[in-house]
Design a protein around this motif. Structure first.
Motif, short mmCIF file in Angstrom:
data_model
loop_
_atom_site.label_atom_id
_atom_site.label_comp_id
_atom_site.label_asym_id
_atom_site.label_seq_id
_atom_site.Cartn_x
_atom_site.Cartn_y
_atom_site.Cartn_z
N ASP A 8 0.84 -1.20 0.00
CA ASP A 8 0.00 0.00 0.00
C ASP A 8 0.87 1.25 0.00
O ASP A 8 0.58 2.22 -0.69
N GLU A 9 1.94 1.23 0.78
CA GLU A 9 2.85 2.38 0.82
C GLU A 9 3.50 2.61 -0.55
O GLU A 9 3.64 3.76 -0.98
N LEU A 10 3.86 1.54 -1.22
CA LEU A 10 4.45 1.68 -2.56
C LEU A 10 3.45 2.21 -3.56
O LEU A 10 3.79 3.03 -4.42
N ARG A 11 2.19 1.77 -3.46
CA ARG A 11 1.14 2.28 -4.36
C ARG A 11 0.91 3.77 -4.12
O ARG A 11 0.68 4.52 -5.07
N VAL A 12 0.98 4.21 -2.88
CA VAL A 12 0.82 5.64 -2.56
C VAL A 12 1.97 6.43 -3.19
O VAL A 12 1.75 7.48 -3.80
N GLN A 13 3.19 5.95 -3.05
CA GLN A 13 4.34 6.64 -3.64
C GLN A 13 4.22 6.70 -5.15
O GLN A 13 4.49 7.73 -5.77
N LEU A 14 3.79 5.59 -5.77
CA LEU A 14 3.59 5.57 -7.22
C LEU A 14 2.51 6.56 -7.63
O LEU A 14 2.67 7.29 -8.61
N THR A 18 3.02 9.62 -10.21
CA THR A 18 2.28 9.68 -11.48
C THR A 18 1.36 10.90 -11.53
O THR A 18 1.16 11.48 -12.59
N LEU A 19 0.80 11.30 -10.39
CA LEU A 19 -0.01 12.52 -10.36
C LEU A 19 0.82 13.73 -10.76
O LEU A 19 0.36 14.59 -11.52
N THR A 20 2.05 13.80 -10.27
CA THR A 20 2.93 14.92 -10.58
C THR A 20 3.23 14.96 -12.08
O THR A 20 3.16 16.03 -12.70
N SER A 21 3.53 13.82 -12.68
CA SER A 21 3.81 13.81 -14.13
C SER A 21 2.54 14.07 -14.93
O SER A 21 2.59 14.63 -16.02
N LEU A 22 1.40 13.70 -14.38
CA LEU A 22 0.13 13.94 -15.06
C LEU A 22 -0.18 15.43 -15.15
O LEU A 22 -0.74 15.89 -16.15
N VAL A 55 -2.93 7.42 -16.19
CA VAL A 55 -4.09 8.20 -15.76
C VAL A 55 -4.95 7.45 -14.75
O VAL A 55 -5.96 7.95 -14.30
N PHE A 56 -4.52 6.23 -14.39
CA PHE A 56 -5.28 5.40 -13.47
C PHE A 56 -4.64 5.40 -12.09
O PHE A 56 -3.42 5.39 -11.96
N ASP A 57 -5.47 5.37 -11.07
CA ASP A 57 -5.03 5.43 -9.68
C ASP A 57 -4.56 4.04 -9.23
O ASP A 57 -5.37 3.12 -9.12
N PRO A 58 -3.25 3.86 -8.94
CA PRO A 58 -2.75 2.55 -8.53
C PRO A 58 -3.16 2.16 -7.12
O PRO A 58 -2.96 1.01 -6.72
N THR A 59 -3.74 3.07 -6.35
CA THR A 59 -4.17 2.72 -5.00
C THR A 59 -5.50 1.99 -5.00
O THR A 59 -5.90 1.42 -3.98
N TYR A 60 -6.19 1.99 -6.13
CA TYR A 60 -7.48 1.32 -6.25
C TYR A 60 -7.26 -0.10 -6.78
O TYR A 60 -6.90 -0.27 -7.94
N ASP A 96 -6.86 11.98 0.57
CA ASP A 96 -6.54 12.23 -0.84
C ASP A 96 -5.04 12.27 -1.07
O ASP A 96 -4.28 12.71 -0.21
N LEU A 97 -4.64 11.85 -2.25
CA LEU A 97 -3.24 11.93 -2.67
C LEU A 97 -3.14 13.04 -3.71
O LEU A 97 -3.98 13.13 -4.61
#
Length: 121
Positions: A8-14, A18-22, A55-60, A96-97
């Motif tokens: 879960d921590e790795l998915r949050v970091q990812l 990815t949000l920043t690059s988006l 564009v997809f959320d890896p935390t889901y 929220d992330l």
């Protein structure tokens, strides 16, 4: 599916990366088209084949369901919200992330940061 732990921590970091690059991709879209995309699906359709922008959320993670886009919401013609909604699935809550970006006044970047978010600036 089991929640918690290092994955879960790795998915949050990812997600934060990815949000920043988006944000960069959204701003580039505006430069190229004169307006922000109406959705992340529209933005994704503009990417070249084999693009590495996600564009997809890896935390889901839900077995048997489609991927979930990050939450993207236009605010008029010049601003937008972009965030990951995390496990609760609800935007504008404390888990929220957000993109890891510092927005300078008068920068021309349309990203808005919701003040209720846990890692808002």
């Amino acid at each position: 599916m089991h929640r918690g732990g290092v994955y879960d921590e790795l998915r949050v970091q990812l997600a934060e990366t990815t949000l920043t690059s988006l944000v960069q991709s959204i701003e580039f879209y505006k430069t190229q088209n004169g307006h922000y995309p109406d959705s992340l699906a529209t933005l994704q359709a503009s990417f070249p084949e084999n693009s590495m922008v996600f564009v997809f959320d890896p935390t889901y993670i839900e077995m048997g369901t489609d991927q979930r886009y990050y939450h993207y919401e236009l605010q008029g013609e010049s601003n937008y919200y972009l965030l990951g909604v995390s496990a609760d699935g609800q935007p504008y809550t404390g888990d929220d992330l957000l993109p890891k970006i510092e927005i300078q006044p008068n920068s021309g970047i349309g990203l808005l940061i919701h003040q209720g978010s846990i890692n808002g600036l």
